[in-house]
Design an enzyme around this catalytic site. Structure first.
Site, PDB file in Angstrom:
ATOM      1  CB  CYS A 120      -0.185 -18.899   1.827  1.00 40.50           C
ATOM      2  SG  CYS A 120      -0.192 -20.315   0.717  1.00 40.50           S
TER       3      CYS A 120
ATOM      4  CG  HIS B 184       2.228 -15.842   0.286  1.00 40.06           C
ATOM      5  ND1 HIS B 184       3.088 -16.858   0.619  1.00 40.06           N
ATOM      6  CD2 HIS B 184       1.305 -16.381  -0.546  1.00 40.06           C
ATOM      7  CE1 HIS B 184       2.698 -17.974   0.012  1.00 40.06           C
ATOM      8  NE2 HIS B 184       1.621 -17.705  -0.699  1.00 40.06           N
TER       9      HIS B 184
ATOM     10  CG  ASN C 263       2.913 -20.352  -2.892  1.00 40.36           C
ATOM     11  OD1 ASN C 263       3.224 -20.361  -1.705  1.00 40.36           O
ATOM     12  ND2 ASN C 263       1.698 -20.078  -3.318  1.00 40.36           N
TER      13      ASN C 263
END
Ligand code: UT7
Length: 329
Positions: free
Chosen positions: A123, A256, A286
């Site tokens: 990520c 993020h 996500n």
């Protein structure tokens, strides 16, 4: 290029791709109920802020989404594929073991000859890739780069594990990063702590023609949460100090997109009003390495982030990895 005059890199265009298939929390609840897995819209919204995610159709690959995002970024920058001499794709869900997804993107765009490779920092991947591209541009090794985050996490989710499968989605985001006389990227910081490899991983691998080990994502959410809250604050402050800026100089925070609670906590610690926080997690879930460039593109296209604004990008995730980039758009 003249390395003496063009010593900075700037983002000149952004683009993104979201697969058309949108699954609301209600859709997920219904799908999981059929497998005997119980979850609820209330739990997902309250714990994460997620209301929907997008899943790629069967047959669509990470490189397909990356190419679409890249085409939008090229269009926004007024560039053609042939103008590009560097392609970096941040992904943990590549089309193949090798060649890199970046080479497949190059093939599909028809932009041959420049460097092309993938960055694997889960990520944090886009922040890592952007920093690598900036370094290559500032040394004169490249002039115009496509930096892409593209992920197809729906392919590595365990739909019998409600603690992870409701969290992730698919998508891609891209930027064109060009050599420039004016500073664009102001400072960046990248970090990793390999002591925490096990808290977020896909431990399986291909060996002897078979997948060995579990090829699906597993995460200790609370452990990731605790680490993320701390490192996102410290890395933002380190980048600000490096750039000679303060929190007050940040026009937009693009972190993020994993959990709205982590994102808002980071903004509060930086004393930023929440309306300076770009949040797409409610609609995208996500999307790992794609989440930051996707959110950036959404906010550029809806007119919030404008040329001249100072933007803090932050990534955090498996590895354990984290990093931040401060840039002037
Ligand atoms: O992308 C890389 C970065 N990733 C992240 O930043 C993720 C960080 N972690 C998180 O965002 C949060 O830890 C989660 C959203 C993953 C989990 O939220 P939490 O508040 O930490 O929940 P929890 O893991 O403590 O679980 C609380 C309860 C548990 O039940 P008990 O043991 O209290 O009875 C879980 O079994 O919630 C239960 N639970 C669920 N209930 C309904 C876990 N998943 C679900 C679910 N639906 N999908």
């Amino acid at each position: 290029m003249n390395g003496n005059t063009l010593k900075y890199s700037r983002i000149t265009g952004t683009g993104s791709h979201l697969p058309p298939r949108r699954l609301s929390n209600a859709d997920m609840v219904a799908d999981l109920a059929q497998r005997g897995i119980e979850t609820s819209d209330d739990w997902i919204v309250e714990r994460t802020g997620i209301r929907a995610r997008h899943f790629a159709a069967h047959g669509v690959t990470c490189s397909d989404m990356a190419v679409d995002a890249a085409r939008h970024a090229l269009e926004a920058a007024g560039r053609r594929p042939s103008d590009i001499d560097l392609i970096i794709v941040a992904t943990s869900t590549p089309d193949m073991v090798f060649p890199s997804t970046a080479c497949l993107v190059q093939q599909k765009l028809g932009a041959f000859g420049g460097a092309a490779f993938d960055v694997q920092a889960v990520c944090s991947g886009f922040v890592y890739a952007l920093t690598v591209a900036d370094s290559l541009i500032r040394t004169g090794a490249a002039t115009r780069a496509l930096v892409i985050g593209s992920e197809i996490f729906s392919r590595i989710l365990d739909f019998d594990d409600r603690t992870t499968c409701v969290l992730f989605g698919d998508g891609a985001g891209a930027v064109v990063l060009e050599a420039s006389e004016r500073p664009g990227l102001l400072a960046s910081e990248l970090h990793a702590d390999g002591r925490h490899v096990e808290i977020l991983c896909v431990p399986g691998t291909v060996a002897g023609g078979k997948v060995t080990g579990n090829p699906l994502l597993r995460m200790d959410g609370q452990a990731v949460f605790r680490l993320a809250v701390n490192v996102l604050d410290s890395v933002a402050r380190a980048v600000l100090a490096k750039a000679g800026k303060t929190e007050a100089d940040i026009d937009w925070l693009v972190p993020h997109q994993a959990n709205i609670r982590i994102m808002q906590g980071t903004a509060r610690k930086l004393k930023l009003p929440l309306d300076k926080l770009i949040a797409t997690v409610h609609e995208h879930g996500n999307t790992s390495a794609a989440s930051v460039p996707l959110a950036l593109d959404v906010a550029v296209r809806d007119g919030r982030i404008k040329p001249g604004h100072t933007v803090m990008l932050e990534g955090v995730g498996g590895g354990f990895t984290w990093g931040a980039v401060l840039l002037d758009l």
